[in-house]
Design a protein around this motif. Structure first.
Motif, PDB file in Angstrom:
ATOM      1  N   UNK A  81     -16.987  55.059 -35.902  1.00 26.91           N
ATOM      2  CA  UNK A  81     -17.912  55.870 -35.170  1.00 26.91           C
ATOM      3  C   UNK A  81     -16.755  55.697 -33.629  1.00 26.91           C
ATOM      4  N   UNK A  82     -16.692  54.505 -33.318  1.00 27.53           N
ATOM      5  CA  UNK A  82     -15.480  54.581 -32.586  1.00 27.53           C
ATOM      6  C   UNK A  82     -14.999  55.491 -32.455  1.00 27.53           C
ATOM      7  N   UNK A  83     -13.833  55.140 -33.393  1.00 26.66           N
ATOM      8  CA  UNK A  83     -12.404  55.935 -33.115  1.00 26.66           C
ATOM      9  C   UNK A  83     -12.324  57.369 -33.533  1.00 26.66           C
ATOM     10  N   UNK A  84     -13.768  57.962 -34.195  1.00 29.38           N
ATOM     11  CA  UNK A  84     -13.760  59.504 -33.984  1.00 29.38           C
ATOM     12  C   UNK A  84     -14.299  59.589 -32.707  1.00 29.38           C
ATOM     13  N   UNK A  85     -14.660  59.229 -32.004  1.00 33.13           N
ATOM     14  CA  UNK A  85     -15.447  59.132 -30.525  1.00 33.13           C
ATOM     15  C   UNK A  85     -14.183  58.926 -29.958  1.00 33.13           C
ATOM     16  N   UNK A  86     -13.896  58.486 -29.968  1.00 32.92           N
ATOM     17  CA  UNK A  86     -12.522  58.025 -28.513  1.00 32.92           C
ATOM     18  C   UNK A  86     -11.978  59.062 -28.804  1.00 32.92           C
ATOM     19  N   UNK A  87     -11.449  59.906 -29.630  1.00 34.43           N
ATOM     20  CA  UNK A  87     -10.604  61.113 -30.020  1.00 34.43           C
ATOM     21  C   UNK A  87     -11.464  63.070 -28.420  1.00 34.43           C
ATOM     22  N   UNK A  88     -12.693  62.319 -28.718  1.00 33.80           N
ATOM     23  CA  UNK A  88     -13.148  63.047 -27.660  1.00 33.80           C
ATOM     24  C   UNK A  88     -13.144  62.961 -26.165  1.00 33.80           C
ATOM     25  N   UNK A  89     -13.452  61.238 -26.320  1.00 37.58           N
ATOM     26  CA  UNK A  89     -13.297  61.448 -25.043  1.00 37.58           C
ATOM     27  C   UNK A  89     -11.504  60.582 -24.740  1.00 37.58           C
ATOM     28  N   UNK A  90     -10.439  61.110 -24.916  1.00 34.41           N
ATOM     29  CA  UNK A  90      -8.838  60.957 -24.743  1.00 34.41           C
ATOM     30  C   UNK A  90      -9.224  62.943 -24.673  1.00 34.41           C
ATOM     31  N   UNK A  91      -9.564  63.777 -25.062  1.00 29.87           N
ATOM     32  CA  UNK A  91      -9.664  65.021 -25.132  1.00 29.87           C
ATOM     33  C   UNK A  91     -10.144  65.760 -23.985  1.00 29.87           C
ATOM     34  N   UNK A  92     -11.405  64.997 -23.131  1.00 33.93           N
ATOM     35  CA  UNK A  92     -12.233  65.625 -22.248  1.00 33.93           C
ATOM     36  C   UNK A  92     -11.342  64.284 -20.521  1.00 33.93           C
ATOM     37  N   UNK A  93     -10.781  63.725 -20.779  1.00 32.00           N
ATOM     38  CA  UNK A  93      -9.846  63.301 -19.630  1.00 32.00           C
ATOM     39  C   UNK A  93      -8.862  63.852 -19.898  1.00 32.00           C
ATOM     40  N   UNK A  94      -8.196  64.147 -20.745  1.00 31.29           N
ATOM     41  CA  UNK A  94      -6.709  65.522 -20.750  1.00 31.29           C
ATOM     42  C   UNK A  94      -7.801  66.157 -19.984  1.00 31.29           C
ATOM     43  N   UNK A  95      -8.632  67.164 -20.618  1.00 29.92           N
ATOM     44  CA  UNK A  95      -9.415  68.555 -19.870  1.00 29.92           C
ATOM     45  C   UNK A  95      -9.244  68.390 -18.660  1.00 29.92           C
ATOM     46  N   UNK A  96      -9.902  66.886 -17.905  1.00 28.76           N
ATOM     47  CA  UNK A  96     -10.316  67.789 -16.528  1.00 28.76           C
ATOM     48  C   UNK A  96      -9.160  66.966 -15.971  1.00 28.76           C
ATOM     49  N   UNK A  97      -8.156  65.983 -16.491  1.00 29.09           N
ATOM     50  CA  UNK A  97      -7.243  66.043 -15.464  1.00 29.09           C
ATOM     51  C   UNK A  97      -6.351  67.348 -14.808  1.00 29.09           C
ATOM     52  N   UNK A  98      -6.230  68.063 -16.126  1.00 31.03           N
ATOM     53  CA  UNK A  98      -5.927  69.347 -15.977  1.00 31.03           C
ATOM     54  C   UNK A  98      -5.995  70.483 -15.260  1.00 31.03           C
ATOM     55  N   UNK A  99      -7.912  70.270 -14.977  1.00 30.86           N
ATOM     56  CA  UNK A  99      -8.478  70.849 -14.097  1.00 30.86           C
ATOM     57  C   UNK A  99      -8.246  70.423 -12.640  1.00 30.86           C
ATOM     58  N   UNK A 100      -7.840  68.661 -12.906  1.00 31.19           N
ATOM     59  CA  UNK A 100      -8.146  68.406 -11.089  1.00 31.19           C
ATOM     60  C   UNK A 100      -7.033  69.370 -10.705  1.00 31.19           C
ATOM     61  N   UNK A 101      -5.478  68.907 -11.413  1.00 27.93           N
ATOM     62  CA  UNK A 101      -4.383  68.988 -11.198  1.00 27.93           C
ATOM     63  C   UNK A 101      -4.182  70.095 -10.763  1.00 27.93           C
ATOM     64  N   UNK A 102      -4.967  71.877 -11.920  1.00 32.30           N
ATOM     65  CA  UNK A 102      -4.764  73.275 -11.680  1.00 32.30           C
ATOM     66  C   UNK A 102      -5.904  73.412 -10.100  1.00 32.30           C
ATOM     67  N   UNK A 103      -6.923  72.901  -9.298  1.00 32.68           N
ATOM     68  CA  UNK A 103      -8.012  72.879  -8.825  1.00 32.68           C
ATOM     69  C   UNK A 103      -6.668  72.135  -6.763  1.00 32.68           C
ATOM     70  N   UNK A 104      -5.938  71.104  -7.452  1.00 29.03           N
ATOM     71  CA  UNK A 104      -5.230  70.877  -6.192  1.00 29.03           C
ATOM     72  C   UNK A 104      -4.420  72.010  -5.998  1.00 29.03           C
ATOM     73  N   UNK A 105      -4.070  72.607  -6.559  1.00 30.51           N
ATOM     74  CA  UNK A 105      -2.489  73.836  -7.051  1.00 30.51           C
ATOM     75  C   UNK A 105      -3.033  74.876  -6.235  1.00 30.51           C
ATOM     76  N   UNK A 106      -4.296  75.526  -6.902  1.00 29.24           N
ATOM     77  CA  UNK A 106      -4.256  76.160  -5.934  1.00 29.24           C
ATOM     78  C   UNK A 106      -5.386  75.988  -4.380  1.00 29.24           C
ATOM     79  N   UNK A 107      -5.588  74.880  -4.012  1.00 30.90           N
ATOM     80  CA  UNK A 107      -6.242  74.384  -2.888  1.00 30.90           C
ATOM     81  C   UNK A 107      -5.029  74.254  -1.593  1.00 30.90           C
ATOM     82  N   UNK A 108      -3.979  74.085  -2.263  1.00 30.39           N
ATOM     83  CA  UNK A 108      -2.807  74.246  -1.146  1.00 30.39           C
ATOM     84  C   UNK A 108      -2.484  75.655  -0.745  1.00 30.39           C
TER      85      UNK A 108
END
Length: 108
Positions: A81-108
């Motif tokens: 169960x934890x292994x299966x859920x950890x995939x989503x944990x990593x997925x959202x970390x990656x997505x939020x990191x990409x969003x942060x990068x995109x926001x930082x680029x547009x605010x410069x």
């Protein structure tokens, strides 16, 4: 049995609120069927059926001690169960990191 089968059985076992309650009780202490029956509004046979599903899912172990069956939580049973859920944990970390990068680029 494959990893997918183990995961399926574990999620099936956790799908029922009564079984989740039993897991929570067993996380606190090892209990017999009789002790669990006292804590839930159901028959001994119904508790036994829930315990069978939890055992099939690898979430608990059952030890015969004389005429009693001692039920205890199997912490390793949660691994699929934890292994299966950890995939989503990593997925959202990656997505939020990409969003942060995109926001930082547009605010410069």
């Amino acid at each position: 049995m494959t990893d997918t089968d183990h995961t399926q059985l574990a999620f099936r076992a956790l799908a029922d609120p009564t079984r989740r309650g039993i897991v929570q009780k067993l996380a606190q202490d090892d209990l017999t069927i009789a002790q669990l029956t006292e804590q839930f509004d159901m028959t001994r046979a119904a508790v036994k059926k829930h315990l069978t599903v939890l055992s099939d899912g690898g979430l608990i172990t059952v030890e015969a001690r004389g005429r009693e069956r001692i039920n205890r939580i199997n912490p390793q049973g949660m691994a699929p169960v934890l292994d299966w859920l950890s995939w989503f944990d990593q997925f959202w970390d990656d997505r939020l990191s990409a969003l942060k990068t995109a926001v930082e680029r547009t605010s410069k």
